[in-house]
Motif scaffolding. Structure first.
Motif, PDB file in Angstrom:
ATOM      1  N   ALA A 217     -11.442  -4.255  49.831  1.00  0.00           N
ATOM      2  CA  ALA A 217     -12.493  -2.935  49.902  1.00  0.00           C
ATOM      3  C   ALA A 217     -12.537  -3.320  51.272  1.00  0.00           C
ATOM      4  CB  ALA A 217     -14.023  -4.514  49.767  1.00  0.00           C
ATOM      5  N   PRO A 218     -12.950  -2.599  52.104  1.00  0.00           N
ATOM      6  CA  PRO A 218     -13.111  -1.646  53.718  1.00  0.00           C
ATOM      7  C   PRO A 218     -14.551  -2.245  54.293  1.00  0.00           C
ATOM      8  CG  PRO A 218     -14.568  -0.236  52.297  1.00  0.00           C
ATOM      9  CD  PRO A 218     -13.755  -1.224  51.986  1.00  0.00           C
ATOM     10  N   ILE A 219     -14.165  -3.399  55.523  1.00  0.00           N
ATOM     11  CA  ILE A 219     -15.148  -3.482  56.474  1.00  0.00           C
ATOM     12  C   ILE A 219     -15.073  -2.095  57.301  1.00  0.00           C
ATOM     13  CG2 ILE A 219     -15.750  -5.293  58.169  1.00  0.00           C
ATOM     14  CD1 ILE A 219     -13.896  -7.150  57.068  1.00  0.00           C
ATOM     15  N   LEU A 220     -16.861  -1.419  57.195  1.00  0.00           N
ATOM     16  CA  LEU A 220     -16.545  -0.256  57.950  1.00  0.00           C
ATOM     17  C   LEU A 220     -17.104  -0.775  59.384  1.00  0.00           C
ATOM     18  CD1 LEU A 220     -17.795   2.071  54.822  1.00  0.00           C
ATOM     19  CD2 LEU A 220     -15.755   1.207  55.680  1.00  0.00           C
ATOM     20  N   GLY A 221     -17.310   0.379  60.281  1.00  0.00           N
ATOM     21  CA  GLY A 221     -17.094   0.160  61.699  1.00  0.00           C
ATOM     22  C   GLY A 221     -18.760   1.395  61.895  1.00  0.00           C
ATOM     23  N   ALA A 222     -19.009   1.179  62.646  1.00  0.00           N
ATOM     24  CA  ALA A 222     -20.767   2.873  62.471  1.00  0.00           C
ATOM     25  C   ALA A 222     -20.208   3.433  62.302  1.00  0.00           C
ATOM     26  CB  ALA A 222     -21.333   2.371  64.436  1.00  0.00           C
ATOM     27  N   ASP A 223     -19.199   4.071  62.381  1.00  0.00           N
ATOM     28  CA  ASP A 223     -18.441   5.964  62.042  1.00  0.00           C
ATOM     29  C   ASP A 223     -17.789   6.302  60.721  1.00  0.00           C
ATOM     30  OD1 ASP A 223     -16.148   4.297  62.521  1.00  0.00           O
ATOM     31  OD2 ASP A 223     -15.113   5.947  63.891  1.00  0.00           O
ATOM     32  N   GLY A 224     -18.160   4.899  59.718  1.00  0.00           N
ATOM     33  CA  GLY A 224     -18.348   5.016  59.101  1.00  0.00           C
ATOM     34  C   GLY A 224     -16.469   5.069  58.113  1.00  0.00           C
ATOM     35  N   HIS A 225     -15.193   4.300  59.113  1.00  0.00           N
ATOM     36  CA  HIS A 225     -14.170   4.229  59.555  1.00  0.00           C
ATOM     37  C   HIS A 225     -13.442   3.145  58.496  1.00  0.00           C
ATOM     38  CE1 HIS A 225     -14.501   8.012  61.244  1.00  0.00           C
ATOM     39  NE2 HIS A 225     -14.216   8.873  59.945  1.00  0.00           N
ATOM     40  N   ALA A 226     -12.418   2.032  58.301  1.00  0.00           N
ATOM     41  CA  ALA A 226     -11.999   1.276  58.051  1.00  0.00           C
ATOM     42  C   ALA A 226     -12.062   0.857  59.425  1.00  0.00           C
ATOM     43  CB  ALA A 226     -11.425   1.002  57.119  1.00  0.00           C
ATOM     44  N   ILE A 227     -12.185  -0.762  59.783  1.00  0.00           N
ATOM     45  CA  ILE A 227     -11.832  -1.458  61.604  1.00  0.00           C
ATOM     46  C   ILE A 227     -11.352  -3.008  60.203  1.00  0.00           C
ATOM     47  CG2 ILE A 227     -13.864  -0.786  62.434  1.00  0.00           C
ATOM     48  CD1 ILE A 227     -14.583  -3.609  62.590  1.00  0.00           C
ATOM     49  N   ALA A 228     -11.471  -3.038  59.395  1.00  0.00           N
ATOM     50  CA  ALA A 228     -10.488  -4.078  58.663  1.00  0.00           C
ATOM     51  C   ALA A 228     -10.115  -3.628  57.170  1.00  0.00           C
ATOM     52  CB  ALA A 228     -11.367  -5.474  59.297  1.00  0.00           C
ATOM     53  N   ASP A 252     -18.287  -9.561  44.275  1.00  0.00           N
ATOM     54  CA  ASP A 252     -18.905 -10.441  45.158  1.00  0.00           C
ATOM     55  C   ASP A 252     -17.897 -10.134  46.744  1.00  0.00           C
ATOM     56  OD1 ASP A 252     -20.203 -11.512  43.492  1.00  0.00           O
ATOM     57  OD2 ASP A 252     -18.418 -13.529  42.974  1.00  0.00           O
ATOM     58  N   LEU A 253     -16.618  -9.910  46.468  1.00  0.00           N
ATOM     59  CA  LEU A 253     -16.136  -9.601  47.184  1.00  0.00           C
ATOM     60  C   LEU A 253     -16.200  -7.967  48.333  1.00  0.00           C
ATOM     61  CD1 LEU A 253     -12.752  -8.503  49.068  1.00  0.00           C
ATOM     62  CD2 LEU A 253     -11.865  -7.140  47.318  1.00  0.00           C
ATOM     63  N   ARG A 254     -17.158  -6.947  47.450  1.00  0.00           N
ATOM     64  CA  ARG A 254     -17.718  -5.881  47.599  1.00  0.00           C
ATOM     65  C   ARG A 254     -18.696  -6.359  48.652  1.00  0.00           C
ATOM     66  NH1 ARG A 254     -17.976  -0.705  44.301  1.00  0.00           N
ATOM     67  NH2 ARG A 254     -17.726  -0.011  46.522  1.00  0.00           N
ATOM     68  N   ASP A 255     -19.466  -6.866  48.236  1.00  0.00           N
ATOM     69  CA  ASP A 255     -20.855  -7.632  48.615  1.00  0.00           C
ATOM     70  C   ASP A 255     -20.487  -8.428  49.932  1.00  0.00           C
ATOM     71  OD1 ASP A 255     -22.465  -6.601  46.490  1.00  0.00           O
ATOM     72  OD2 ASP A 255     -22.447  -8.627  45.471  1.00  0.00           O
TER      73      ASP A 255
END
Length: 274
Positions: A217-228, A252-255
């Protein structure tokens, strides 16, 4: 003038110019200019924007290309690569992200009884920057610092899926080894990435290890794009009753990814994550 009553700030420009490095200034001018331009600029356009002759920039552009900071697009247009982004990712911002992520990754491992890892993009590869082992006897462990392919891993799919089209093209271009023909993304992968973006996660059988399901699952930045990408290489455990199933682990991963995205300024009410 520098009399006793002179404003000390009046001497600042002269002091700054004392140690000027014209070639370095020229290179930094180019990088700063291109950082705000989508689609790149021609050599003539760069010269015009910076108020200089086009011939002044030929050697500098050549050096920036050879060092991987600039690339040519659409024939004669120059654009930034992701090299500076990659350098920044592996510096303090990545350490801070890993620091924030570690307690949540530990909680995720405990809840799911599975290992998990944090992955970022760096110069043509997905790179593991943090890893949490499974609390039990069995689990898939990937060393911190490992480089994994963008095209055939869950982490790579998420990093590509949650990028802008322009950034995605640059990421793919950077997977090409030096001197090799440009690498192209398979058409079927492009379709897969659209599905990943719609779903908000990747769930796929591992192409490296039999029996493992990659959940990412993505960790999103403020712009909605994945930073990790936060990834669980799910390993079914046939001899452990009561361990979470793959659907529960995915939830659980997505949470956990949503919580970590909140630290970056991402807004759950408007973000693209499903």
């Amino acid at each position: 003038m520098s009399g006793k009553g002179a404003d000390p700030l009046s001497t600042k420009p002269a002091e700054e110019d004392r140690y000027r490095a014209p070639a370095l200034d020229k290179g930094l001018d180019i990088l700063e200019l291109l950082s705000g331009i989508e689609g790149g600029l021609t050599q003539a356009e760069i010269a015009k924007a910076l108020g200089r002759s086009p011939n002044e920039f030929y050697r500098m552009l050549d050096r920036l290309m050879r060092r991987g900071y600039v690339t040519k697009t659409d024939g004669d247009r120059y654009a930034l690569t992701l090299k500076m982004f990659g350098l920044a990712q592996l510096h303090a911002p990545t350490r801070r992200l890993a620091s924030f992520a570690t307690p949540r990754m530990r909680e995720l491992a405990t809840r799911t009884q599975q290992a998990n890892q944090l992955v970022v993009f760096d110069r043509g590869a997905a790179v593991v920057v943090a890893q949490q082992e499974a609390p039990g006897y069995w689990g898939i462990s990937i060393r911190v610092g490992s480089h994994i392919d963008l095209f055939d891993t869950g982490s790579g799919h998420v990093l590509l899926a949650f990028a802008t089209q322009e950034t995605r093209e640059m990421m793919v271009a950077e997977t090409t080894p030096p001197g090799a023909p440009p690498r192209a993304m398979p058409a079927e992968l492009a379709d897969r990435l659209e599905q990943v973006r719609r779903d908000g996660f990747e769930r796929m059988d591992s192409l490296q290890t039999v029996g493992v399901v990659n959940l990412s699952a993505p960790i999103l930045g403020a712009d909605g794009h994945a930073i990790a990408a936060l990834t669980v290489p799910y390993l079914p455990q046939v001899d452990a009753e009561g361990t979470p199933g793959v659907d529960e682990v995915l939830a659980d991963l997505r949470d956990a990814a949503r919580v970590l995205s909140g630290f970056t300024g991402w807004n759950a009410a408007t973000g693209p994550q499903g």
